[in-house]
Each structure stands twice: as structure tokens, then as C-alpha cells.
Design an enzyme around this catalytic site. Structure first.
Site, PDB file in Angstrom:
ATOM      1  N   GLU A   1       0.843  -1.207   0.000  1.00 10.80           N
ATOM      2  CA  GLU A   1       0.000   0.000   0.000  1.00 10.80           C
ATOM      3  C   GLU A   1       0.871   1.247   0.000  1.00 10.80           C
ATOM      4  O   GLU A   1       1.719   1.427   0.881  1.00 10.80           O
ATOM      5  CB  GLU A   1      -0.906   0.000   1.247  1.00 10.80           C
ATOM      6  CG  GLU A   1      -1.839   1.197   1.266  1.00 10.80           C
ATOM      7  CD  GLU A   1      -2.822   1.181   2.449  1.00 10.80           C
ATOM      8  OE1 GLU A   1      -3.168   0.089   2.935  1.00 10.80           O
ATOM      9  OE2 GLU A   1      -3.220   2.271   2.869  1.00 10.80           O
TER      10      GLU A   1
ATOM     11  N   LYS B   1      -6.861  -0.492  11.675  1.00  4.75           N
ATOM     12  CA  LYS B   1      -6.357  -0.972  10.376  1.00  4.75           C
ATOM     13  C   LYS B   1      -5.088  -0.205  10.017  1.00  4.75           C
ATOM     14  O   LYS B   1      -4.101  -0.779   9.554  1.00  4.75           O
ATOM     15  CB  LYS B   1      -7.439  -0.795   9.305  1.00  4.75           C
ATOM     16  CG  LYS B   1      -7.118  -1.394   7.956  1.00  4.75           C
ATOM     17  CD  LYS B   1      -6.317  -0.488   7.058  1.00  4.75           C
ATOM     18  CE  LYS B   1      -6.064  -1.126   5.696  1.00  4.75           C
ATOM     19  NZ  LYS B   1      -5.150  -0.322   4.872  1.00  4.75           N
TER      20      LYS B   1
ATOM     21  N   ASP C   1       4.211 -14.308  11.253  1.00  7.59           N
ATOM     22  CA  ASP C   1       2.857 -14.657  10.807  1.00  7.59           C
ATOM     23  C   ASP C   1       1.925 -13.459  11.066  1.00  7.59           C
ATOM     24  O   ASP C   1       1.475 -13.254  12.194  1.00  7.59           O
ATOM     25  CB  ASP C   1       2.424 -15.899  11.605  1.00  7.59           C
ATOM     26  CG  ASP C   1       1.037 -16.377  11.247  1.00  7.59           C
ATOM     27  OD1 ASP C   1       0.286 -15.627  10.610  1.00  7.59           O
ATOM     28  OD2 ASP C   1       0.704 -17.515  11.640  1.00  7.59           O
TER      29      ASP C   1
ATOM     30  N   HIS D   1      -2.022  10.670   0.293  1.00  6.64           N
ATOM     31  CA  HIS D   1      -2.361   9.384  -0.320  1.00  6.64           C
ATOM     32  C   HIS D   1      -2.361   9.463  -1.827  1.00  6.64           C
ATOM     33  O   HIS D   1      -1.783   8.632  -2.509  1.00  6.64           O
ATOM     34  CB  HIS D   1      -3.769   8.964   0.135  1.00  6.64           C
ATOM     35  CG  HIS D   1      -3.739   7.951   1.218  1.00  6.64           C
ATOM     36  ND1 HIS D   1      -4.577   6.883   1.259  1.00  6.64           N
ATOM     37  CD2 HIS D   1      -2.950   7.846   2.298  1.00  6.64           C
ATOM     38  CE1 HIS D   1      -4.307   6.163   2.324  1.00  6.64           C
ATOM     39  NE2 HIS D   1      -3.339   6.740   2.970  1.00  6.64           N
TER      40      HIS D   1
HETATM   41  C1  MEV Z   1      -5.400   3.496   5.291  1.00  9.95           C
HETATM   42  O1  MEV Z   1      -4.801   2.293   4.884  1.00  9.95           O
HETATM   43  C2  MEV Z   1      -5.302   3.680   6.781  1.00  9.95           C
HETATM   44  C3  MEV Z   1      -6.035   4.905   7.345  1.00  9.95           C
HETATM   45  O2  MEV Z   1      -7.400   4.863   6.936  1.00  9.95           O
HETATM   46  C4  MEV Z   1      -5.925   4.797   8.842  1.00  9.95           C
HETATM   47  C5  MEV Z   1      -6.785   5.789   9.607  1.00  9.95           C
HETATM   48  O3  MEV Z   1      -7.794   6.242   9.101  1.00  9.95           O
HETATM   49  O4  MEV Z   1      -6.391   6.058  10.770  1.00  9.95           O
HETATM   50  C6  MEV Z   1      -5.462   6.177   6.829  1.00  9.95           C
END
Ligand code: MEV
Length: 451
Positions: free
Chosen positions: A86, A282, A298, A395
Site C-alpha cells: 500500500e 487498520k 505470521d 495518499h
Molecule cells: C489506510 O490504509 C489507513 C487509514 O485509513 C488509517 C486511519 O484512518 O487512521 C489512513
């Protein structure tokens, strides 16, 4: 046409498997052969090594291996290797590392290192008799019967730390567990734990069968359901934290106080709102997984554990927390992580070995720290963007190259686009429009189909 199940697939050669795939699933289109083979390594030994990591392998699946430098951790400077596809993750980690390098860096503390496993079994009989039998007879026997399995681990300072009989009958009729607590030192320990558990089950069966205190009916009622380690390791815990004076947190045009207020509120939202907590966590796992994968561990186990831990208070919640006390801002993560720096892929996979070398050949505790730091850094970077500029700015800048690669842009065109978007917001739409204009086409359909 309906497909038929394949027999003996695993016995086919690699070429045989590919041929079967092309005929059965790709309409005989042998372009796939080129695609698969272009990822084969010319070094036959290296290719064989990778083939043998798994089963039915027909090619390799590349993942970018990147570096996030400038991590000051416990007073020492590190570069963290990260394997992740990513875009933005490595950049965000590096940016957070740089931010904290002048504010005291990261600190890690190992809170505990124990792992767990269970023999799940059914016993229809007198619970008190079973408990007495466990304490007075079985426990010692379980240690004795696993002495060979635990010998090397004990020599390294590990082994079985605790054995308990757990009565689960209030939740499921006749259900009990032998719960083992293990110290596996620098190995992840899955094989060690599972081997001990399977021996526990055998010992349990033999000892009950030959004991005079149980009736024949009780003896016959014993059923081993399964023996398996638990990937939930709340007693294998690391803390990573950063802290500094609030006034040191001025961020561009945003005052330190405003930044702290916004940042703290964002963390509180993740603490109380599962929808946000899931995305928040995430992002943390973006950082953690990248280090877990690069170091040959793992990531599914680490993920599963982290998310179970995130529900420990009865509701899915943030893995990170922050506070301000006496003018000091503190941001931290407590994370259960079960990883190893010996065994498994760690000495087999050349890139994994290299990643561990880059980290200074860490022991398992140190690796837990690096993983937690990467998660915390990632979360700091994400929240910092989210509460100030928004996430898309960074991003989409990173994503620009992906879009241009899909469009098969030339190097010259890529350079043009980097300059073009220096002072503009990147969006898929904006890139396509400008690309059309540059190539002199009126509609994206005239370009190579990109989806
Ligand atoms: C994207 O992979 C992860 C984010 O969405 C984490 C977050 O919102 O804190 C940018």
C-alpha cells in the site's frame, strides 16, 4: 462447461500445474505462462527454496520491500524494513519517525512474554474429582511426559510456565480445558506449544484410563476435542510510546494546543466508536504487518490477536491512547504480539535474514518493540494528516504513480505529472483528464482501458 475436480494435482510438476491451469481456467491462453514465469528467479536454488515454503507453488508473488529510516527507539537510531504494497505507509512511518526524532523518539517496554495453548476436552463426571486429580497427579505427569519436548526450550530459559484445569461447564456442558502457559523465548513457539499440547492430551487419556479414582463410565466419557495454541496472547505484551511537551507539537499553521485538542479528540472517537476504531486500528496494522512480514513472521496471527485485544473491554476500541498531564502529551500503544526471531522463515528466507540484520539481529522482545513502534508511528502519521490536511493529499500523491503506471505513462510523462500536481490536489479524474489532454485524445476510452 462444468469443471471436474482434479486428482493428484500436487504430484504434477510445476510446468504440469501451469499447463493444467491454462487449459482448465484460462481458455488455453498461454499468455499466463509468460506472466507466471517472469516472476521465477533465475537462481534455481533460490527458486526452489521459495517453492518449498508452501504447496502447489507455480510462481512468486512480489511485495515491495522498503525502508523507513530515522526511528529513534530507546535512544538508538534504527531503520525499519517494511514489506507492504500500500502506497503511503512507508512514507507516513518515515515522516512520523522524523517528527519524533527531535522530540525524544520512541520508547518501548516489554510488559510480559507468555503464550497460551489449550487441550479442549469433554469429561462427563465428578468435576471435583477431576480437579483434585489434576492438581495431585496429572500436573506433574504432564511436565514429566513433555520433558523431552521442552528440554531445548528449558535450556534457552523457556518452557512450560503454568498448567491449569479450566472448568468451562457453565458455558458448555462437560467442557474442560487444560490451559498451558508457555515461555518460548526468541521463537514464536507455535510448533513447540502444539507439540506439548498434543502430548498433554495423550497423558490425560492414559492417566485417566489407568486411574483408580474414576468410574468406568467417567473414563469412557473422556473425549479430546482438540489441542491448539491460542493466537490471543494478552500476556505477551509490549508498550510503545512517545511523549513531549505540548508546546513542542506546533504543526505548520496549526498551534500546539489546537493540534493536541484535535488529535486527542480523534483518539477518543476511536476509543468509543467501533466504526472509526476499525479503520484506526487498520492503519496501526498497516505499520505492524509490514514489519511482521518483512521479518518472516505470521501477520495473520498478529492481526487476529490485536483485534481480539481491541475488544477486551466488551466493545471494539482503539489500540492507541493519548493523554495530556502536567503539560506533557503522551501517545501510546499496548499491543500483544507473538513473534519470533529464530525458527520459521527467519533463517531460511534471505530477505527476512536481511531485514533482521538491518534491525541489528533483534531478539523476540526487541522485535515486538519494533512492530509496536511501526504501528504507533503509522497511527500518529494517519491521525496527524486526518486532523490537519486530510488524508487524501498525501495518499493521492503516492497513488499518482499507480494511476500513471496503469495508463502506461512514459518516464517523461510521469515527471510532467509530478510537477503538474505539485500545487494541485491529485484525483483519479484529474489525472485522466490531464493525461487525455496531453495525449491529444478527447475521451479516456481512447486510451488503453485501465480498469
Ligand atoms: C489506510 O490504509 C489507513 C487509514 O485509513 C488509517 C486511519 O484512518 O487512521 C489512513
Amino acid at each position: 462447461m462444468n469443471k471436474q475436480p482434479v486428482e493428484g494435482f500436487s504430484k504434477l510438476s510445476k510446468d504440469g500445474k501451469i499447463e493444467w491451469l491454462v487449459n482448465e481456467y484460462l481458455n488455453g491462453d498461454d499468455k499466463a505462462i509468460k506472466t507466471l514465469k517472469q516472476y521465477w528467479n533465475n537462481d534455481e536454488d533460490l527458486q526452489k527454496l521459495h517453492d518449498e515454503f508452501s504447496e502447489n507453488t507455480i510462481s512468486n508473488f512480489y511485495m515491495p520491500f522498503g525502508l523507513a529510516p530515522n526511528f529513534l527507539i530507546n535512544g538508538r537510531l534504527y531503520t525499519i524494513p517494511m514489506a507492504i504494497e500500500e502506497s503511503s505507509v512507508v512514507a507516513a512511518a518515515s515522516k512520523a519517525a522524523k517528527f519524533w526524532i527531535n522530540r525524544g523518539g520512541f520508547k518501548t517496554t516489554i510488559l510480559s512474554t507468555e503464550k497460551l495453548g489449550h487441550v479442549h476436552f469433554i469429561f462427563k463426571g465428578d468435576c471435583n474429582k477431576l480437579k483434585t486429580f489434576f492438581d495431585e497427579v496429572l500436573k506433574d505427569k504432564l511436565h514429566q511426559d513433555t520433558a523431552d519436548i521442552t528440554k531445548n526450550m528449558r535450556a534457552r530459559g523457556g518452557g512450560i510456565s503454568k498448567l491449569e484445569l479450566i472448568d468451562k461447564t457453565s458455558q458448555m456442558e462437560n467442557y474442560f480445558q487444560i490451559k498451558g502457559t508457555f515461555e518460548t523465548v526468541d521463537s514464536m513457539g507455535a510448533n513447540f506449544i502444539n507439540s506439548c499440547l498434543e502430548q498433554f492430551a495423550k497423558t490425560l487419556q492414559t492417566e485417566i484410563a489407568t486411574s483408580s479414582i474414576f468410574s468406568d463410565q467417567e473414563k469412557e466419557s473422556l473425549q479430546i476435542v482438540m489441542c491448539i495454541l491460542s493466537n490471543y496472547t494478552p500476556d505477551c505484551m509490549v508498550r510503545a510510546e512517545v511523549s513531549c511537551k505540548v508546546e513542542e507539537l506546533k504543526d505548520g499553521k496549526v498551534s500546539a494546543e489546537e493540534f493536541v485538542e484535535k488529535f486527542t479528540r480523534a483518539v477518543r472517537i476511536a476509543e468509543i466508536e467501533p466504526y472509526r476504531a476499525t479503520t484506526h486500528n487498520k492503519g496501526i496494522m498497516n505499520g505492524c504487518d509490514a514489519v511482521v512480514i518483512a521479518t518472516g513472521n505470521d501477520f495473520r496471527a498478529v492481526e487476529a490477536c490485536a483485534h481480539t485485544y481491541a475488544t477486551k473491554d466488551g466493545r471494539y476500541s482503539s489500540l492507541t491512547h493519548c493523554e495530556v498531564e502536567d503539560g506533557i502529551f503522551r501517545f501510546w500503544i499496548d499491543l500483544p504480539i507473538a513473534v519470533g526471531t529464530i525458527g520459521g522463515l527467519t533463517s531460511l528466507h534471505p530477505l527476512v535474514k536481511l531485514a533482521l540484520d538491518i534491525l541489528g539481529k533483534p531478539n523476540a522482545k526487541e522485535l515486538m518493540g519494533f512492530i509496536a513502534v511501526a504501528g504507533l508511528a503509522q497511527n500518529f502519521g494517519a491521525l496527524r494528516s486526518l486532523v490537519t490536511t486530510g488524508i487524501q493529499k498525501g495518499h493521492m500523491k503516492m497513488h499518482l504513480m499507480n494511476i500513471l503506471n496503469q495508463l502506461e505513462a512514459t518516464e517523461e510523462e510521469k515527471q510532467y505529472f509530478v510537477n503538474y500536481f505539485k500545487d494541485k490536489t491529485v484525483s483519479h479524474h484529474a489525472v485522466i483528464n490531464e493525461f487525455c489532454r496531453l495525449r491529444g485524445v478527447s475521451h479516456p476510452d481512447e486510451l488503453k482501458k485501465i480498469d
